[in-house]
Design a protein around this motif. Structure first.
Motif, mmCIF file in Angstrom:
data_model
loop_
_atom_site.group_PDB
_atom_site.id
_atom_site.type_symbol
_atom_site.label_atom_id
_atom_site.label_comp_id
_atom_site.label_asym_id
_atom_site.label_seq_id
_atom_site.Cartn_x
_atom_site.Cartn_y
_atom_site.Cartn_z
ATOM 1 N N GLU A 84 -1.076 -0.519 -58.583
ATOM 2 C CA GLU A 84 -0.004 -0.122 -57.694
ATOM 3 C C GLU A 84 1.098 -1.152 -57.810
ATOM 4 O OE1 GLU A 84 -1.700 0.132 -53.858
ATOM 5 O OE2 GLU A 84 -2.764 1.981 -54.308
ATOM 6 N N TRP A 85 1.981 -0.918 -58.736
ATOM 7 C CA TRP A 85 2.936 -1.970 -58.993
ATOM 8 C C TRP A 85 4.355 -1.477 -58.795
ATOM 9 C CZ3 TRP A 85 2.651 -5.659 -63.836
ATOM 10 C CH2 TRP A 85 3.275 -6.853 -63.485
ATOM 11 N N ASN A 86 4.722 -0.498 -59.619
ATOM 12 C CA ASN A 86 6.095 -0.041 -59.548
ATOM 13 C C ASN A 86 6.182 1.206 -58.683
ATOM 14 O OD1 ASN A 86 8.690 0.944 -60.068
ATOM 15 N ND2 ASN A 86 8.698 -0.101 -62.028
ATOM 16 N N LEU A 87 7.075 1.130 -57.719
ATOM 17 C CA LEU A 87 7.174 2.244 -56.777
ATOM 18 C C LEU A 87 7.851 3.454 -57.380
ATOM 19 C CD1 LEU A 87 8.206 0.172 -53.704
ATOM 20 C CD2 LEU A 87 6.344 1.787 -53.734
ATOM 21 N N TYR A 88 8.647 3.232 -58.393
ATOM 22 C CA TYR A 88 9.530 4.315 -58.819
ATOM 23 C C TYR A 88 9.094 4.995 -60.112
ATOM 24 C CZ TYR A 88 12.573 2.770 -55.139
ATOM 25 O OH TYR A 88 13.070 2.458 -53.907
ATOM 26 N N TYR A 89 8.475 4.273 -61.001
ATOM 27 C CA TYR A 89 8.013 4.950 -62.211
ATOM 28 C C TYR A 89 6.768 4.237 -62.732
ATOM 29 C CZ TYR A 89 10.723 1.266 -64.536
ATOM 30 O OH TYR A 89 11.241 0.074 -64.932
ATOM 31 N N PRO A 90 5.941 4.951 -63.481
ATOM 32 C CA PRO A 90 4.695 4.327 -63.937
ATOM 33 C C PRO A 90 4.971 3.145 -64.858
ATOM 34 C CG PRO A 90 5.006 6.476 -64.940
ATOM 35 C CD PRO A 90 6.038 6.356 -63.888
ATOM 36 N N ILE A 91 4.187 2.111 -64.701
ATOM 37 C CA ILE A 91 4.399 0.915 -65.493
ATOM 38 C C ILE A 91 3.588 1.002 -66.788
ATOM 39 C CG2 ILE A 91 2.583 -0.741 -64.866
ATOM 40 C CD1 ILE A 91 6.142 -1.600 -64.156
#
Lengths: 572, 484
Positions: B374-381
Motif C-alpha cells: 500500500e504505497w501509492n494512492l493514485y496509481y500502482p507502483i
C-alpha cells in the motif's frame, strides 16, 4: 474477434488462438470499454448507443435544474466572492436549502440520492462559480464520500443527514507536507488510548479544502496493526473526526487563483480523541478507503468543466460580436473564429465523455469504470499514470501466454506475429464493425469511425509491443505511460463524440449537423495526434526522442541548473 | 642587390646576440664589428639562414645543405611543410631544448656542445637591480623596460628573453598575458620578417623564431591565451609565414577547444587559505551537491613554525545526507575505518584527504528493500505480471562491478596524525549520534613521501601519534585504536 478471424490463415495458427483466447471469449462482460481498447478491441455494447435517460428522469432533472440555474445566474455574484475570498453566508444557506450539499447522499439519509448522470447535470450548473463548485465538490465528492462508501449503518445514520442538509460541512484530510501520493510517508498517527475506547490523533494535514469551514473530517492516519503473522506494522486507517472532539485547529486560508472563495488551509490535530466507533472501514484498511474515494470522485469534473466552457463561450461570443477593430467585428477575424471553434469542440468532447461515463456508471451492477472516470478528469499526469498502468495491467495479464510464447521463440507465434506485422505494413483496412450496413455509427461520421478503428487497432499492437519490450518494468517508463494514456484519452473522446453524434443524428436533435462537424473535426485531429504519439512509442522511429530527453534532464539535474553557456560567452 | 646588404647587418647583430649569450659581453657598449671578430665561434649560433651572407661559416654551409635536403625531401614525399615544424629546424639550429625537457617549464637557451661551462647569464644584473624584497609585476616590467632603455639596439635580446622567461615564476607573473606581450615587444620589429620565397622556405632567423616559440610555449604551459596584441606583435616581428605565428594560430584553435573540456572545472586561481582550498577539494571529490562542508577546527595562527602540534591544525569535512543516513543504518558491531592520507591534485597544489569507510556488508546481513503493497494512492507502483524487460531493451552495459564498502565522510586536515583525525570523528558525532556506538579504527599510511612535506611544509610527514594511545604497534603502517 473479427481481427483474429482475418488473421487465422493456417490451421496451426488457428490452433494457437483457440488455446490462448478461449477463456476470454467464454467470459461474460466483465471488462469495461477502456480496458478492451488496450487489446485493440472496441467493446461496442458499452458505448453504443449513447446512454439516454428516460423521460421521467429527464423531467426530474429539469425540475432541479430550473431553480438552481436561476439562483446561480441571478443571485450568485462571482466577482464579489472572488474579491472577498469568501462565499457569503446567505449564498451558502440558499445552497443548503436547494439540497446541493447532499446531491449523492441516498434519500433515506435526507439527501437527493441523484444518479451519476443527474449529478453530472447539476455539477454543470454548480460550476458556474468556481469557488462554490470546489466547496461543494470537496464536501460531497471526497469529504463525505467515505461515509457513503465505507461507513457502517450507524455512522451513516449519525452523520449523513446533517451533512446532506449542509448543517455540517465535510473535508477530506489526506495530503501532508511530506506525503502527496506516497501513503508510506504519512506522519499523522493515531494511537489507541489505554482504555481502548479512543484513538489519540496527532499530526497535520495541508491543502485541505473546506478545512476552515468543516466540522466533519475524513482523516487518514497511521495506526499500529498486528498482522496475521503476529508482527506489528504501521497501516493507514480512516477516521471520522468531528471538530468538537477537540484539538482541531486550522491555519489561515491559502490564496489561490480563480477559486479564491473556497477555503483551503492547513488542519492540525493535537491529541484529538476519536472514539473507536468512528473508524471508517476496518482498522488498517484506510488505503483502500482512500483509493475508492479518490477513484469515485472523478467523473463529475468533466461536466463541470464543460459547464464552465459553455458559459465562457457565451460571454466571449458576446464580446467578439460587438467589439470592433479596424471597422470589423472581432468575430470576422480568422484567429478569433479558430478560438471559438476550439472552445466549442472542447466543450462538446468534455460533455460527451462526462455523460457517457456517467451513463456507464449508472448501469446496473458495479461496472469497472475507474479508467473512464479518470480519463474524464484526466488532465494531470498522476491520473495518466493511473490510466495507463491500470490498462496495461489488464492487457498484460491477458497477453501473458502469448508473450511468453514469443519470448520462448515459439515458431508458430513468432511467424504469426511477423505475418501480421507484414500485413499491417502493407496497409490494411481495419474494420472493427463500427460502420457498414448494420454499423452502430451514423454514416455521416463513418470516416471518423474508420479512423478510430484504425487507431484502436494499432494501439492494441503497440501495447502488445510495449509489453513485450518492457514487461512489468514498464512502470519505470513514465514517458511511455504518459503517451499511452494520451492515446487512450483521445480514443475515448473519439468514441464518445462518435456515439453522441450518431445518436443526435438518428434522433434528430436540434443542430445535429453542428455536432457532426464538431465530431469530425475532433476525430481528425485526435487521429493525427494519435498517429504521431504511436510513432513516438515505436522504438526506432525518428519521432521517439525519449533517450535524448532523458539525457538532457539527467545532465541538468546532475548540476541542478541550466548548464548551457550564455550566448554572449566567449572562449577567448 | 640591396636586400643582401640589409641582411648582412642583421646577421651581424644577431651574431652579437649570440656572443652575448656566451657570457663574453663584458662591455655592452663594445662596437658591433669588433665584437663579432672576437667571437668567431658564436657564428654558427646565429644561424641567420641567409645564404648570401658574406661571413658564411662551415656550419652555415652544412645547415644550408641540410635545409635543402629537408625541403627536397618534404617536397618529394609530399608532406606538408608546415606540419613538421621541428624536423627541419632541429637540423638547422642544433637545439632540442624546447622539446627535450618536459620537466622544466622554461626552456633553456640553446646550449652549444663545444663551449665550456657558461658563467652567469648576461642581463642577470637587470633583475638584480630591483629593490630587494619587491619581486612583483612592477619590478619585472621595470627590468624589461630597463633592458630596452640600456640597449637601444636591442643587443642580446634573445638571451634576455630566455632569462626573463626563467625569471617569470619568481616574480609571479607567469600567468600574465600583458607581461608576455611585453616580452615579445622586446624583439625588434620588421627585421626578422622573411621577404622572399626562399626566406619563407628556409627558416628565417631560426634562433629568434625559436625564442619566440619559447615565449609562446611558456604561455601554453601556463594556460595563457594569446590575444590580438600578441598576434599583432608576432606579425610585426616574424611575419605571417613564421613558426611563432603558426604556433599562435594553433594555440588560438586548441585553447578555445580545450578550455572547457574539463567537466569538473577548477578555478584559475586556487584559494590561498588552506581551509578554502580544502573546501574546494572536498567539493571536487563529493558528487552529491547537497553534501555539507563543515569546518571542525580552524588552524591557529601561530603554527607557522614547526613546533605547532596537531591540535591547532584545520580540519574540514564533508558529508552528504545519504552518507549520514547510511552511517545511521550501519551495524554498530562492525567497525569503521579512517583511512588515508590519499592525495588529490588541484592544479599545481597537492592536498591530502582521509575517508571514513566501512567494509562491504556480507550479503546475508543486507536488508532487502521491500516494496510496501500500500504505497501509492493514485496509481500502482508495480504491475502484477510474470515477465520482465526483454533483452533488447536492456540498455545497461554488461559490466562486472566490484562492490565496495560505503564511504561515510571525507575530511582534509592540516595534519595526518591520529590525534587530529580523532577530533574529526568527535566532530562528526555531533551530527551522527550513531557514530558514538561504532568502533573506529585508524588505518593511516605512515608516510606520504616528500610530496607531503612540500605541500604542507609545516611538519614532518605523519608523525607517529602522540602518547595518548595505550598499546601502539611501532613501525607498523596500521595503527589501530578503538574509538568510541
Amino acid at each position: 474477434m473479427m481481427i483474429f478471424g482475418l488473421r487465422a490463415r493456417t490451421c496451426w495458427a488457428l490452433g494457437s488462438f483457440a488455446v490462448s483466447r478461449r477463456p476470454l471469449r467464454s467470459s461474460p462482460r466483465t471488462h469495461a470499454f477502456a480496458k478492451e481498447l488496450f487489446l485493440g478491441r472496441i467493446e461496442k455494447k458499452d458505448v453504443f448507443p449513447f446512454p439516454e435517460v428516460s423521460q421521467d428522469e429527464l423531467n426530474e432533472i429539469n425540475h432541479f435544474v430550473g431553480p438552481i440555474e436561476k439562483f446561480f445566474t441571478e443571485e450568485v455574484d462571482s466577482r464579489k466572492i472572488d474579491q472577498e475570498g469568501k462565499i457569503p453566508t446567505e449564498t451558502l444557506e440558499k445552497l443548503k436549502s436547494l439540497g446541493l450539499f447532499g446531491m449523492q447522499v441516498p434519500e433515506e439519509y435526507g439527501g437527493l440520492g441523484l444518479s451519476n448522470t443527474m449529478y453530472a447535470r447539476l455539477g454543470e450548473i454548480v460550476s458556474l462559480d468556481g469557488s462554490i463548485a470546489v466547496t461543494l465538490a470537496a464536501h460531497q465528492a471526497i469529504g463525505l464520500k467515505g461515509i457513503i462508501l465505507a461507513g457502517s449503518e450507524e455512522q451513516k445514520a449519525k452523520y449523513l443527514p446533517k451533512l446532506a442538509s449542509g448543517e455540517h460541512i465535510a473535508a477530506f484530510c489526506l495530503t501532508e507536507p511530506a506525503s502527496g501520493s506516497d501513503a508510506a510517508s504519512i506522519r499523522t498517527r493515531a494511537s489507541l488510548s489505554e482504555d481502548k475506547k479512543h484513538y489519540i490523533l496527532n499530526g497535520s494535514k495541508v491543502w485541505i479544502t473546506n478545512g476552515g469551514l468543516a466540522s466533519i473530517f475524513t482523516v487518514f492516519a497511521k495506526t499500529s496493526v498486528v498482522d496475521s503473522d503476529g508482527s506489528v506494522k504501521d497501516k493507514m486507517t480512516a477516521f471520522i473526526v468531528e471538530r468538537d472532539f477537540g484539538g482541531v485547529t486550522n491555519g489561515k486560508p491559502e490564496d489561490k487563483l480563480g477559486i479564491r472563495g473556497s477555503n483551503t488551509c492547513e488542519v492540525h490535530f493535537e491529541n484529538t480523541k476519536v472514539p473507536i466507533e468512528n473508524v471508517l472501514g476496518e482498522v488498517g484498511g484506510g488505503f483502500k478507503v482512500a483509493m475508492n474515494i479518490l477513484n469515485s470522485g472523478r467523473f463529475s469534473m468533466g461536466s463541470a468543466v464543460a459547464g464552465m466552457l459553455k458559459k465562457l463561450i457565451e460571454m466571449t461570443a458576446e464580446y467578439a460580436c460587438t467589439r470592433k477593430q479596424f471597422n470589423r467585428n472581432l468575430s470576422e477575424f480568422g484567429l478569433i473564429q479558430e478560438k471559438f471553434a476550439l472552445m466549442a469542440q472542447k466543450a462538446y468532447v468534455m460533455e460527451s465523455m462526462a455523460y457517457l461515463t456517467a451513463g456507464m456508471l449508472d448501469q446496473p451492477g458495479f461496472p469497472d469504470c475507474s479508467i473512464e472516470a479518470a480519463m474524464v478528469k484526466g488532465t494531470n499526469e498522476i491520473l495518466r499514470m493511473y490510466i495507463a498502468l491500470t490498462g496495461l495491467q489488464h492487457a498484460g495479464r491477458i497477453l501473458t501466454a502469448r508473450i511468453n510464447e514469443l519470448k520462448r521463440g515459439n515458431v508458430t507465434t513468432v511467424l504469426e506475429t511477423v505475418g501480421r506485422r507484414l500485413r499491417d505494413s502493407l496497409g490494411r483496412t481495419v474494420d472493427l464493425g463500427l460502420t457498414g450496413n448494420l454499423g452502430v455509427v451514423h454514416p455521416s461520421v463513418a470516416d471518423s469511425a474508420n479512423k478510430l478503428e484504425e487507431n484502436v487497432y494499432y494501439f492494441g499492437r503497440t501495447v502488445e509491443t510495449l509489453l513485450l519490450r518492457f514487461g512489468k518494468t514498464i512502470v519505470e517508463e513514465q514517458m511511455v505511460l504518459k503517451r499511452v494514456a494520451n492515446i487512450l484519452i483521445n480514443l475515448y473522446g473519439m468514441t464518445a463524440v462518435l456515439s453522441r453524434a450518431s445518436r443526435s443524428m438518428r434522433a434528430g436533435l436540434r443542430n445535429h449537423d453542428h455536432e457532426v462537424l464538431l465530431a469530425n473535426i475532433f476525430c481528425t485531429e485526435a487521429y493525427c495526434q494519435n498517429l504521431f504519439t504511436l510513432s513516438q512509442l515505436d522504438k526506432y522511429s525518428p519521432e521517439n526522442l525519449d533517450e535524448q530527453i532523458k539525457k538532457v534532464s539527467q545532465q541538468v539535474l546532475e548540476r541542478r541548473a541550466y548548464i548551457c553557456a550564455h550566448p554572449l560567452d566567449r572562449t577567448s | 642587390m640591396r636586400q643582401p646588404r640589409l641582411r648582412e647587418v642583421k646577421a651581424v647583430s644577431s651574431g652579437h646576440a649570440a656572443g652575448g649569450q656566451l657570457g663574453q659581453n663584458s662591455n655592452p657598449r663594445l662596437p658591433v664589428f669588433s665584437q663579432r671578430s672576437q667571437n668567431p665561434g658564436s657564428q654558427p649560433q646565429s644561424c641567420c639562414g641567409c645564404p648570401t651572407s658574406r661571413g658564411m661559416s662551415w656550419a652555415q654551409a652544412i645547415m644550408l645543405a641540410r635545409g635543402w635536403r629537408g625541403i627536397c625531401g618534404a617536397a618529394l614525399t609530399g608532406a606538408p611543410f608546415s606540419q613538421v615544424p621541428f624536423q627541419v629546424p632541429r637540423g638547422l639550429h642544433c637545439s632540442v631544448a624546447t622539446h627535450s625537457s618536459d620537466s622544466s617549464l622554461v626552456p633553456r637557451p640553446p646550449k652549444p656542445l663545444w663551449q665550456p661551462a657558461k658563467p652567469l647569464s648576461p642581463h642577470e644584473e637587470l633583475f638584480r637591480l630591483a629593490p630587494d624584497g619587491a619581486r612583483d609585476k612592477a619590478s619585472f616590467v621595470q627590468a624589461v623596460q630597463n633592458f630596452g632603455q640600456h640597449n637601444v639596439r636591442k643587443r642580446g635580446h634573445v638571451d634576455f628573453i630566455y632569462l626573463a622567461l626563467r625569471k617569470m615564476r619568481d616574480y609571479g607573473v607567469e600567468k600574465d598575458l600583458t607581461v608576455y606581450n611585453l616580452l615579445l615587444d622586446v624583439f625588434p620589429k620588421e627585421v626578422f620578417k622573411p621577404r622572399n620565397i626562399f626566406q619563407k622556405i628556409f627558416i628565417h632567423y631560426p634562433r629568434q623564431q625559436e625564442c619566440g616559440l619559447a615565449v609562446l610555449e611558456q604561455m601554453e604551459n601556463h594556460g595563457v591565451m594569446p590575444n590580438k596584441e600578441t598576434e599583432f606583435l608576432l606579425i610585426q616581428i616574424f611575419g605571417r609565414k613564421s613558426y611563432p605565428m603558426l604556433k599562435f594560430v594553433r594555440m588560438k584553435l586548441w585553447f578555445s577547444r580545450f578550455k572547457n573540456i574539463n567537466p569538473f572545472p577548477m578555478p584559475r586561481d586556487l584559494p590561498k587559505d588552506p581551509v578554502d582550498l580544502a573546501t574546494l577539494g572536498l567539493r571536487h571529490i563529493e558528487p552529491d551537491l547537497s553534501a555539507r562542508v563543515t569546518v571542525y577546527q580552524m588552524a591557529s595562527s601561530k603554527d607557522s613554525t614547526g613546533t605547532a602540534d596537531s591540535t591547532e591544525q584545520h580540519i574540514v569535512g564533508i558529508q552528504s545526507p545519504d552518507q549520514q543516513a547510511a552511517l545511521a543504518r550501519h551495524n554498530p558491531a562492525r567497525p569503521i575505518f579512517v583511512e588515508g592520507p590519499f592525495s588529490l591534485w588541484l592544479r599545481d597544489r597537492c592536498v591530502y584527504y582521509h575517508i571514513l569507510r566501512a567494509d562491504l556488508e556480507p550479503p546475508e546481513e543486507r536488508e532487502v528493500e521491500e516494496i510496501p503493497e500500500e504505497w501509492n494512492l493514485y496509481y500502482p507502483i508495480q504491475l502484477d505480471l510474470k515477465y520482465g524487460r526483454s533483452g533488447w531493451d536492456d540498455y545497461e552495459f554488461d559490466i562486472d562491478e566490484v562492490e565496495e564498502g560505503p564511504v561515510f565522510a571525507i575530511c582534509m586536515a592540516g595534519a595526518h596524525d591520529q590525534a587530529t583525525l580523532a577530533k574529526w570523528i568527535k566532530g562528526l558525532q555531533e551530527t551522527n549520534p550513531a557514530l558514538a556506538q561504532i568502533p573506529v579504527i585508524f588505518r593511516l599510511t605512515a608516510s606520504t613521501g616528500e610530496l607531503l612535506a612540500s605541500s604542507s611544509g609545516l611538519e614532518e610527514p605523519c608523525p607517529p601519534p602522540p602518547q595518548e594511545e595505550e598499546e601502539e604497534e611501532d613501525n607498523t603502517q596500521r595503527q589501530q585504536q578503538g574509538q568510541s
